[in-house]
Design a protein around this motif. Structure first.
Motif, short mmCIF file in Angstrom:
data_model
loop_
_atom_site.label_atom_id
_atom_site.label_comp_id
_atom_site.label_asym_id
_atom_site.label_seq_id
_atom_site.Cartn_x
_atom_site.Cartn_y
_atom_site.Cartn_z
N ASP A 105 39.49 -7.94 27.37
CA ASP A 105 39.24 -7.77 25.94
C ASP A 105 39.79 -8.97 25.15
O ASP A 105 39.21 -9.37 24.14
CB ASP A 105 39.90 -6.47 25.44
N GLN A 106 40.91 -9.52 25.61
CA GLN A 106 41.55 -10.64 24.91
C GLN A 106 41.17 -11.99 25.52
O GLN A 106 41.75 -13.01 25.14
CB GLN A 106 43.09 -10.46 24.93
N GLY A 107 40.28 -11.99 26.44
CA GLY A 107 39.77 -13.25 27.00
C GLY A 107 40.62 -13.87 28.10
O GLY A 107 40.42 -15.04 28.43
N ALA A 108 41.56 -13.11 28.67
CA ALA A 108 42.40 -13.67 29.74
C ALA A 108 41.59 -13.99 30.99
O ALA A 108 41.89 -14.95 31.71
CB ALA A 108 43.53 -12.70 30.08
N PHE A 120 35.23 -10.43 42.38
CA PHE A 120 35.87 -11.33 41.43
C PHE A 120 37.37 -11.12 41.53
O PHE A 120 37.84 -9.99 41.61
CB PHE A 120 35.39 -11.04 40.00
N SER A 121 38.11 -12.22 41.54
CA SER A 121 39.57 -12.12 41.67
C SER A 121 40.24 -12.85 40.52
O SER A 121 39.74 -13.87 40.01
CB SER A 121 40.04 -12.71 43.00
N PHE A 122 41.38 -12.31 40.13
CA PHE A 122 42.19 -12.94 39.08
C PHE A 122 43.65 -12.69 39.38
O PHE A 122 44.04 -11.56 39.72
CB PHE A 122 41.82 -12.37 37.70
N THR A 123 44.46 -13.74 39.29
CA THR A 123 45.90 -13.63 39.55
C THR A 123 46.63 -13.52 38.21
O THR A 123 46.50 -14.40 37.35
CB THR A 123 46.40 -14.85 40.34
N PHE A 124 47.38 -12.44 38.06
CA PHE A 124 48.11 -12.19 36.81
C PHE A 124 49.48 -12.85 36.90
O PHE A 124 50.37 -12.42 37.65
CB PHE A 124 48.24 -10.68 36.57
N SER A 125 49.64 -13.91 36.13
CA SER A 125 50.90 -14.68 36.16
C SER A 125 51.82 -14.31 35.01
O SER A 125 52.95 -14.80 34.93
CB SER A 125 50.60 -16.19 36.14
N LYS A 126 51.35 -13.46 34.12
CA LYS A 126 52.16 -13.04 32.97
C LYS A 126 52.19 -11.52 32.88
O LYS A 126 51.20 -10.85 33.19
CB LYS A 126 51.58 -13.59 31.66
N PHE A 130 46.61 -5.58 30.10
CA PHE A 130 45.32 -6.26 30.00
C PHE A 130 44.19 -5.23 30.05
O PHE A 130 43.85 -4.72 31.13
CB PHE A 130 45.16 -7.28 31.13
N SER A 131 43.67 -4.92 28.89
CA SER A 131 42.50 -4.02 28.87
C SER A 131 41.26 -4.88 29.05
O SER A 131 41.19 -6.01 28.56
CB SER A 131 42.45 -3.24 27.55
N TYR A 132 40.33 -4.35 29.80
CA TYR A 132 39.10 -5.10 30.06
C TYR A 132 37.91 -4.15 30.03
O TYR A 132 38.07 -2.93 29.97
CB TYR A 132 39.20 -5.88 31.37
N HIS A 133 36.73 -4.73 30.11
CA HIS A 133 35.51 -3.93 30.03
C HIS A 133 34.38 -4.65 30.76
O HIS A 133 34.57 -5.75 31.28
CB HIS A 133 35.12 -3.72 28.55
N CYS A 134 33.24 -4.00 30.76
CA CYS A 134 32.02 -4.63 31.30
C CYS A 134 31.16 -5.02 30.10
O CYS A 134 30.84 -4.16 29.27
CB CYS A 134 31.27 -3.65 32.20
N SER A 135 30.84 -6.29 30.02
CA SER A 135 30.09 -6.76 28.85
C SER A 135 28.65 -6.23 28.85
O SER A 135 27.99 -6.20 27.81
CB SER A 135 30.09 -8.29 28.81
N VAL A 136 28.16 -5.83 30.02
CA VAL A 136 26.81 -5.27 30.09
C VAL A 136 26.83 -3.82 29.63
O VAL A 136 25.90 -3.36 28.95
CB VAL A 136 26.26 -5.37 31.54
N HIS A 137 27.90 -3.13 30.00
CA HIS A 137 28.02 -1.71 29.66
C HIS A 137 29.36 -1.51 28.94
O HIS A 137 30.38 -1.27 29.59
CB HIS A 137 27.95 -0.84 30.91
#
Ligand code: CU
Length: 147
Positions: A105-108, A120-126, A130-137
């Motif tokens: 949601d915040q572009g991280a 898809f992978s993402f490493t959380f260094s902080k 982190f709320s996120y969503h699907c931009s298609v749905h």
């Protein structure tokens, strides 16, 4: 012996002959009827019972409840809320039949279009939430808590 007695004797003789002939006729008739009209027993046709089709039990989809893997299936992120430690690499896998995205949601982070079967992978260094969503749905939302 008078006339009356003679008549009686003649009647008895005829009656006796009649009875004998009647018995013979019955015997002949009875013998004939025994051979005819024998009831034909119809053997019941055994209907083969169809063997029950064994329905294959669908293997339960193992959804990781912990760890660092998130499954995207049936238009949902599973687990919906995941808590990880700082430095954890989280991997999302699209197990659905349509394309999704993993978009913070915040572009991280942003996976962009994630085709079925892709990850898809993402490493959380902080640390943080982190709320996120699907931009298609847009109804597909989830949260990663980094501690
Ligand atoms: Cu989606």
């Amino acid at each position: 012996m008078n006339q009356k007695d003679l008549t009686s004797a003649a009647t008895k003789a005829w009656l006796c002959l009649f009875v004998v002939s009647l018995l013979l006729a019955l015997a002949a008739c009875g013998g004939a009827s025994a051979t005819t009209s024998a009831p034909t027993t119809t053997t019941p046709t055994t209907v083969p019972t169809t063997a029950p089709t064994t329905v294959p039990t669908t293997a339960p989809t193992t959804v990781p409840s912990s760890g660092n893997s998130i499954s995207i299936a049936q238009f949902a992120f599973t687990p919906n809320n995941l808590t990880v430690k700082v430095g954890t690499k989280v991997t999302w896998t699209n197990n659905d039949s349509v394309t999704h995205t993993v978009t913070a949601d915040q572009g991280a982070f942003n996976s962009n279009a994630l085709a079925p079967g892709n990850s898809f992978s993402f490493t959380f260094s902080k640390a943080g939430t982190f709320s996120y969503h699907c931009s298609v749905h847009p109804s597909m939302t989830a949260t990663i808590i980094v501690q």
